[in-house]
Design a protein around this motif. Structure first.
Motif, PDB file in Angstrom:
ATOM      1  N   SER B 276     -29.314 -10.347  18.621  1.00 46.91           N
ATOM      2  CA  SER B 276     -29.801  -9.406  19.649  1.00 46.91           C
ATOM      3  C   SER B 276     -30.893 -10.034  20.511  1.00 46.91           C
ATOM      4  O   SER B 276     -30.968  -9.785  21.717  1.00 46.91           O
ATOM      5  CB  SER B 276     -30.303  -8.117  19.002  1.00 46.91           C
ATOM      6  OG  SER B 276     -31.284  -8.406  18.022  1.00 46.91           O
ATOM      7  N   ALA B 277     -31.750 -10.849  19.900  1.00 47.71           N
ATOM      8  CA  ALA B 277     -32.816 -11.508  20.674  1.00 47.71           C
ATOM      9  C   ALA B 277     -32.207 -12.485  21.670  1.00 47.71           C
ATOM     10  O   ALA B 277     -32.655 -12.586  22.823  1.00 47.71           O
ATOM     11  CB  ALA B 277     -33.784 -12.229  19.751  1.00 47.71           C
ATOM     12  N   LEU B 278     -31.194 -13.221  21.214  1.00 45.04           N
ATOM     13  CA  LEU B 278     -30.541 -14.185  22.094  1.00 45.04           C
ATOM     14  C   LEU B 278     -29.885 -13.470  23.268  1.00 45.04           C
ATOM     15  O   LEU B 278     -29.957 -13.925  24.411  1.00 45.04           O
ATOM     16  CB  LEU B 278     -29.487 -14.981  21.318  1.00 45.04           C
ATOM     17  CG  LEU B 278     -30.020 -15.903  20.215  1.00 45.04           C
ATOM     18  CD1 LEU B 278     -28.869 -16.487  19.406  1.00 45.04           C
ATOM     19  CD2 LEU B 278     -30.879 -17.022  20.820  1.00 45.04           C
ATOM     20  N   GLU B 279     -29.263 -12.328  22.969  1.00 42.53           N
ATOM     21  CA  GLU B 279     -28.520 -11.624  24.027  1.00 42.53           C
ATOM     22  C   GLU B 279     -29.442 -10.852  24.963  1.00 42.53           C
ATOM     23  O   GLU B 279     -29.236 -10.834  26.171  1.00 42.53           O
ATOM     24  CB  GLU B 279     -27.499 -10.664  23.393  1.00 42.53           C
ATOM     25  CG  GLU B 279     -26.277 -11.415  22.851  1.00 42.53           C
ATOM     26  CD  GLU B 279     -25.723 -10.786  21.578  1.00 42.53           C
ATOM     27  OE1 GLU B 279     -25.899  -9.563  21.407  1.00 42.53           O
ATOM     28  OE2 GLU B 279     -25.150 -11.537  20.750  1.00 42.53           O
ATOM     29  N   GLU B 280     -30.461 -10.223  24.396  1.00 40.20           N
ATOM     30  CA  GLU B 280     -31.290  -9.337  25.213  1.00 40.20           C
ATOM     31  C   GLU B 280     -32.390 -10.069  25.979  1.00 40.20           C
ATOM     32  O   GLU B 280     -32.686  -9.717  27.107  1.00 40.20           O
ATOM     33  CB  GLU B 280     -31.905  -8.234  24.335  1.00 40.20           C
ATOM     34  CG  GLU B 280     -30.845  -7.262  23.824  1.00 40.20           C
ATOM     35  CD  GLU B 280     -31.352  -6.353  22.700  1.00 40.20           C
ATOM     36  OE1 GLU B 280     -32.583  -6.297  22.491  1.00 40.20           O
ATOM     37  OE2 GLU B 280     -30.508  -5.725  22.028  1.00 40.20           O
ATOM     38  N   ASN B 281     -33.010 -11.039  25.353  1.00 48.03           N
ATOM     39  CA  ASN B 281     -34.104 -11.735  26.059  1.00 48.03           C
ATOM     40  C   ASN B 281     -34.336 -13.153  25.540  1.00 48.03           C
ATOM     41  O   ASN B 281     -35.463 -13.560  25.296  1.00 48.03           O
ATOM     42  CB  ASN B 281     -35.409 -10.917  26.039  1.00 48.03           C
ATOM     43  CG  ASN B 281     -35.653 -10.270  24.683  1.00 48.03           C
ATOM     44  OD1 ASN B 281     -34.899 -10.523  23.735  1.00 48.03           O
ATOM     45  ND2 ASN B 281     -36.694  -9.479  24.569  1.00 48.03           N
ATOM     46  N   GLY B 282     -33.250 -13.870  25.405  1.00 43.42           N
ATOM     47  CA  GLY B 282     -33.304 -15.243  24.885  1.00 43.42           C
ATOM     48  C   GLY B 282     -34.180 -16.148  25.740  1.00 43.42           C
ATOM     49  O   GLY B 282     -34.974 -16.940  25.213  1.00 43.42           O
ATOM     50  N   ALA B 283     -34.064 -16.031  27.052  1.00 47.31           N
ATOM     51  CA  ALA B 283     -34.809 -16.923  27.947  1.00 47.31           C
ATOM     52  C   ALA B 283     -36.314 -16.676  27.823  1.00 47.31           C
ATOM     53  O   ALA B 283     -37.114 -17.620  27.786  1.00 47.31           O
ATOM     54  CB  ALA B 283     -34.367 -16.709  29.389  1.00 47.31           C
ATOM     55  N   GLU B 284     -36.655 -15.404  27.720  1.00 51.39           N
ATOM     56  CA  GLU B 284     -38.068 -15.046  27.598  1.00 51.39           C
ATOM     57  C   GLU B 284     -38.662 -15.609  26.300  1.00 51.39           C
ATOM     58  O   GLU B 284     -39.744 -16.188  26.289  1.00 51.39           O
ATOM     59  CB  GLU B 284     -38.159 -13.522  27.590  1.00 51.39           C
ATOM     60  CG  GLU B 284     -39.522 -12.960  27.883  1.00 51.39           C
ATOM     61  CD  GLU B 284     -39.510 -11.438  27.696  1.00 51.39           C
ATOM     62  OE1 GLU B 284     -40.402 -10.936  26.992  1.00 51.39           O
ATOM     63  OE2 GLU B 284     -38.567 -10.770  28.217  1.00 51.39           O
ATOM     64  N   TRP B 285     -37.892 -15.451  25.187  1.00 47.83           N
ATOM     65  CA  TRP B 285     -38.368 -16.003  23.914  1.00 47.83           C
ATOM     66  C   TRP B 285     -38.472 -17.534  23.970  1.00 47.83           C
ATOM     67  O   TRP B 285     -39.420 -18.119  23.454  1.00 47.83           O
ATOM     68  CB  TRP B 285     -37.464 -15.584  22.754  1.00 47.83           C
ATOM     69  CG  TRP B 285     -37.716 -14.178  22.278  1.00 47.83           C
ATOM     70  CD1 TRP B 285     -36.814 -13.149  22.205  1.00 47.83           C
ATOM     71  CD2 TRP B 285     -38.962 -13.651  21.799  1.00 47.83           C
ATOM     72  NE1 TRP B 285     -37.410 -12.011  21.724  1.00 47.83           N
ATOM     73  CE2 TRP B 285     -38.741 -12.289  21.464  1.00 47.83           C
ATOM     74  CE3 TRP B 285     -40.245 -14.179  21.636  1.00 47.83           C
ATOM     75  CZ2 TRP B 285     -39.746 -11.462  20.964  1.00 47.83           C
ATOM     76  CZ3 TRP B 285     -41.250 -13.362  21.142  1.00 47.83           C
ATOM     77  CH2 TRP B 285     -41.000 -12.015  20.810  1.00 47.83           C
ATOM     78  N   ALA B 286     -37.493 -18.169  24.605  1.00 51.13           N
ATOM     79  CA  ALA B 286     -37.506 -19.633  24.711  1.00 51.13           C
ATOM     80  C   ALA B 286     -38.783 -20.092  25.412  1.00 51.13           C
ATOM     81  O   ALA B 286     -39.448 -21.041  24.980  1.00 51.13           O
ATOM     82  CB  ALA B 286     -36.268 -20.122  25.455  1.00 51.13           C
ATOM     83  N   SER B 287     -39.138 -19.387  26.469  1.00 50.70           N
ATOM     84  CA  SER B 287     -40.316 -19.750  27.242  1.00 50.70           C
ATOM     85  C   SER B 287     -41.595 -19.515  26.413  1.00 50.70           C
ATOM     86  O   SER B 287     -42.493 -20.360  26.387  1.00 50.70           O
ATOM     87  CB  SER B 287     -40.316 -18.935  28.526  1.00 50.70           C
ATOM     88  OG  SER B 287     -41.571 -18.984  29.128  1.00 50.70           O
ATOM     89  N   LYS B 288     -41.645 -18.355  25.723  1.00 45.37           N
ATOM     90  CA  LYS B 288     -42.814 -18.073  24.872  1.00 45.37           C
ATOM     91  C   LYS B 288     -42.963 -19.127  23.772  1.00 45.37           C
ATOM     92  O   LYS B 288     -44.063 -19.558  23.453  1.00 45.37           O
ATOM     93  CB  LYS B 288     -42.645 -16.705  24.206  1.00 45.37           C
ATOM     94  CG  LYS B 288     -43.341 -15.606  24.953  1.00 45.37           C
ATOM     95  CD  LYS B 288     -43.537 -14.360  24.097  1.00 45.37           C
ATOM     96  CE  LYS B 288     -43.993 -13.214  24.981  1.00 45.37           C
ATOM     97  NZ  LYS B 288     -43.407 -11.931  24.643  1.00 45.37           N
ATOM     98  N   TYR B 289     -41.838 -19.494  23.164  1.00 45.86           N
ATOM     99  CA  TYR B 289     -41.912 -20.461  22.071  1.00 45.86           C
ATOM    100  C   TYR B 289     -42.270 -21.863  22.546  1.00 45.86           C
ATOM    101  O   TYR B 289     -42.938 -22.613  21.831  1.00 45.86           O
ATOM    102  CB  TYR B 289     -40.644 -20.426  21.207  1.00 45.86           C
ATOM    103  CG  TYR B 289     -40.883 -19.455  20.065  1.00 45.86           C
ATOM    104  CD1 TYR B 289     -40.715 -18.088  20.254  1.00 45.86           C
ATOM    105  CD2 TYR B 289     -41.416 -19.891  18.848  1.00 45.86           C
ATOM    106  CE1 TYR B 289     -41.028 -17.184  19.252  1.00 45.86           C
ATOM    107  CE2 TYR B 289     -41.733 -18.995  17.845  1.00 45.86           C
ATOM    108  CZ  TYR B 289     -41.544 -17.650  18.048  1.00 45.86           C
ATOM    109  OH  TYR B 289     -41.875 -16.766  17.063  1.00 45.86           O
ATOM    110  N   ALA B 290     -41.858 -22.214  23.768  1.00 48.57           N
ATOM    111  CA  ALA B 290     -42.284 -23.506  24.325  1.00 48.57           C
ATOM    112  C   ALA B 290     -43.819 -23.552  24.324  1.00 48.57           C
ATOM    113  O   ALA B 290     -44.434 -24.538  23.902  1.00 48.57           O
ATOM    114  CB  ALA B 290     -41.733 -23.684  25.732  1.00 48.57           C
ATOM    115  N   GLY B 291     -44.433 -22.464  24.749  1.00 47.31           N
ATOM    116  CA  GLY B 291     -45.896 -22.373  24.763  1.00 47.31           C
ATOM    117  C   GLY B 291     -46.505 -22.409  23.375  1.00 47.31           C
ATOM    118  O   GLY B 291     -47.502 -23.093  23.130  1.00 47.31           O
TER     119      GLY B 291
END
Lengths: 527, 527
Positions: B276-291
């Motif tokens: 669900s995270a990948l589908e709903e807001n994967g890009a947002e999480w990817a960006s947060k985790y980069a930080g």
């Protein structure tokens, strides 16, 4: 009827070829019951089943675990006279003691049930979110205690019921949500088998997962070693000798994943007789202590093995009375010829030390394995110079150390190793006057007693049956009383967790009505 | 001004001949400050003074200890810019981080002061007497927590303030009533000296016994070893590497009197990205985790070093975005050339493992000691078969494990060692659906996070910064938050003690107004 089998996840099992018997120290003969030592396969099966059971058992509500504990208590009661008969035969202890210990065992199972039903023991702690806090928002964090996994419990020689198969370690671990594998004590494997059967029946009746409890027979150290080294075992409870406890402690610390070992390894339980006690009621205390030293043939971990006082005619009188009073008492049967032999050997070794004088020693002929009482005395300087005199002699034995001054007495206390208990006899004025003595004693013990005897360990929330090393391997935990449950748990924090998926204990509405720490304040209110 | 001396019981001391300097990783040069390694005499003096101070300090009221902690916070604030300058020079970390960490350090000193002023933390437990109980009377027993004695604290390389000289270990031990001897971290001995000076000033101003705090410089391992083996040291706090922590743990366990070592030894902090995270807001999480991966040059013990997901195009997209986003960020300076070198070595070793693919790797030229970020990926089977991939790479590094199925993901979690944190990203429906994943993660961690990043450890009562071995040596205790005080205390029971001589916390009238357990019920009432 005693069959000699192990209980592996509720089923009887006897796959081994190593067979041993238990011993009746009163008749000085084997009981005739034959026990099958657990094989490696049986041990591994017990652990595998425990690990499997843990998956569901850890989620059971306090109420459901309480039903199980109450059922165990009921099944032990239902064993009736057979349990008492086997206990007496395997321990040499009297019927009254057997019945008292059964009462204690049942009582502590029910005390843990009550604790679970109340529920606050999990230390629920909640910090709610502050989304607009500067410079950073505060997240929602909630913490409580969770069980750690399968626990190995080693039965104690001197408490065939209360510190063995369904004793305090087992009761507290099951209460915490941890499956238990008992390494039954070889001296009372029959007693252990009966109790294990009662637990298995209780588990079946209350629909517990079958691996929640196993009971393994063993004569030597191999079963226990294999159990402690098993990667799926997550904690160890032990009551017994220094050698046994330290061996397990070292094994566990050397594992790839070290695990906690809670070993209670005995104590000489120093008693300080302050001048006021000697002057006001020395004879009364001497008589009481004669009884306390003889209780259970001196085989209690809280036996008063060391009595300290300041030299003078009042102390002389106390010593004389103690000697006279103890000589009037009848020796009791000890647990086993080996224990009896070690007692006689230990006593002899102390008697032969420099400066030690015998006050009273029973040298009469007694029935087999009966522990003949002894009271010795030595002065403070000799005691300080001879570490041998600091060691526990397990049996009806005590040594009075005569100190020159309160300073020397304090020095003696500082020189002692960690102890389960320390006792002060005297009046309140003396407690104030000898503040340094009190402080020195407090620093060495887990429980400090005023005007009482150390024998008799109440099962209650305020009990601390533990103490600085080497009394136990971890002075922060108790093996008696409700707090014993804290040995088998660890905290887990939930951060930003959805309300509906939190454990009941951590939900806003506090459905269990438990005491919680909410934003730093204790409360049973909902949030 | 940095002088390079030790603080032995509040006095400056520099008797040694071994001299070392600290290093500025940004300029890639020594700072020029010279530090005198503590001699055996200085260490022994520090412990002797601590033991002496303990005699009075352990009796100080919560209010009085709170004044001391608040004074320390004030004196650290009063160090002003000099502290920030020295911190930045010795760590290579930015000014903002230095100021944030100073705020955290001061904040946690004050949080412990508040805890002491409130007073309930001592777990006062009272069971009143029942003189006429049958068959035996019940005695009066009362229990609370008491400090254990002088504590050795090892400063951490990655938190020059919050986990060092006046960090969480020191603050919690002083709060508990234990004198502290800090083994200052050699990478930031100057920062340590300034903070030690602040503590010494605070101790003087609030009239603490002089041995309440000492600070020892050392370049190698000898000072720490001598300190841990000293018979008067009763506990150890450590944050750092697995090798360092285990060395201390083993030393302490082999002592004649073993003592507890609370070592926090790092973690890969697994993050599970549910579908669900990948589908709903994967890009947002990817960006947060980069930080999150880049934060503090990846030098947090809660750095997300391992990200787990189930194979598919959404995971592919997440991985790609994570790689793109992290490549946009500027590398930061690491703490020391050795740490930087170990990072580059560790990263290279992982890159070369079978089945590992580089998603994003900064191979550009950077300023000295700057940690170049890397994100790698590997499939579940390769990860399961290669324990090397389970190890922490200390720096701005993360690995995404692509699992075939939820079952394989669960298997990966079960194969991991103990961790400080575990994170789940997704929606509530997924948390329910992947219950086995959640349970597996919960079993391996001390803190479980939903929809957040593991970096950022709130100082609050509900925080548990600890976890199963090898994240820490004792999963039952936390090194962050108010509960950290519980590491430095043990319970003592008072039996039959006169009211007027009981500690305030245990008196009938409850003069401190604290929460207590009285006959099994929680209450602030008097008895």
């Amino acid at each position: 009827m005693i069959e000699g089998h192990n209980y592996i996840g509720g089923e009887v099992s006897a796959k081994g070829v190593t067979i041993f018997s238990t011993f009746d120290p009163k008749t000085n003969k084997e009981t005739g019951w034959q026990f099958y030592e657990a094989t490696k396969t049986e041990i591994d099966d017990a652990v595998r089943l425990a690990e499997e059971a843990f998956k569901t058992y850890k989620h059971f509500s306090g109420k459901r675990k309480a039903e199980f504990l109450r059922a165990i208590a009921g099944e032990i009661e239902a064993l009736g006279d057979e349990l008492i008969d086997v206990y007496v035969k395997e321990s040499g202890l009297p019927v009254g003691r057997a019945m008292g210990e059964r009462g204690r065992t049942i009582g502590q199972l029910r005390a843990f049930a009550t604790l679970l039903e109340e529920g606050s023991w999990v230390e629920a702690t909640i910090d709610t979110a502050i989304p607009h806090r500067e410079p950073l928002p505060k997240v929602d964090i909630r913490k409580m205690l969770f069980p750690i996994g399968p626990i190995a419990v080693f039965g104690a020689s001197n408490f065939p019921l209360a510190f063995s198969t369904a004793g305090g370690d087992t009761a507290s671990a099951l209460a915490a949500g941890c499956p238990v594998i008992v390494k039954s004590h070889p001296l009372h494997a029959g007693t252990g088998e009966l109790v294990a059967g009662a637990i298995a029946t209780a588990a079946r009746k209350t629909e517990m997962p079958k691996g929640v409890f196993s009971n393994l027979n063993s004569r030597g150290i191999e079963v226990g070693k294999h159990l402690v080294m098993h990667p799926k075992v997550k904690g160890v409870g032990f009551t017994g000798s220094m050698n046994g406890g330290m061996a397990l402690y070292k094994l566990a610390a050397a594992r790839k994943e070290p695990i906690p070992v809670f070993a209670e390894m005995g104590s000489v339980n120093p008693v300080v007789v302050l001048p006021s006690a000697l002057e006001e009621n020395g004879a009364e205390w001497a008589s009481k202590y004669a009884g306390s030293i003889m209780l259970g043939a001196g085989q209690f971990c809280t036996n008063p093995g060391l009595i300290l006082g300041i030299k003078g005619s009042s102390l002389d009188e106390f010593i004389t009375t103690l000697g006279t009073e103890i000589s009037k008492l009848e020796p009791n049967c000890m647990l086993h010829p080996n224990i009896h032999e070690n007692y006689e050997k230990g006593k002899k070794e102390i008697v032969e030390q420099n400066g030690v004088r015998v006050v009273s020693q029973n040298n009469g002929s007694v029935a087999p394995n009966h522990g003949r009482q002894a009271v010795l005395t030595v002065d403070g300087a000799n005691f300080l110079n001879n570490p041998k005199l600091h060691q526990e002699v397990f049996g009806p034995f005590s040594m009075v150390v005569q100190c020159e001054t309160a300073q020397e007495l304090t020095q003696v206390l500082h020189a002692l190793e960690g102890q389960l208990t320390g006792t002060l006899l005297g009046n309140t004025a003396d407690l104030r006057k000898y503040e340094e003595v009190v402080e020195a004693l407090k620093g060495r013990v887990g429980r400090i007693i005023f005007n009482g005897v150390p024998t008799g360990v109440e099962v209650c929330p305020a009990m601390h049956h533990g103490g600085p090393f080497p009394a136990t391997t971890d002075s922060r935990f108790t093996s008696v009383g409700e707090s014993a449950i804290k040995r088998w748990v660890r905290p887990i924090s939930f951060q930003g967790w959805p309300q509906e998926l939190l454990p009941e204990e951590l939900k806003n509405e506090n459905p269990l009505g438990i005491m919680r720490n909410v934003n730093g304040t204790y409360s049973k209110q909902e949030i």
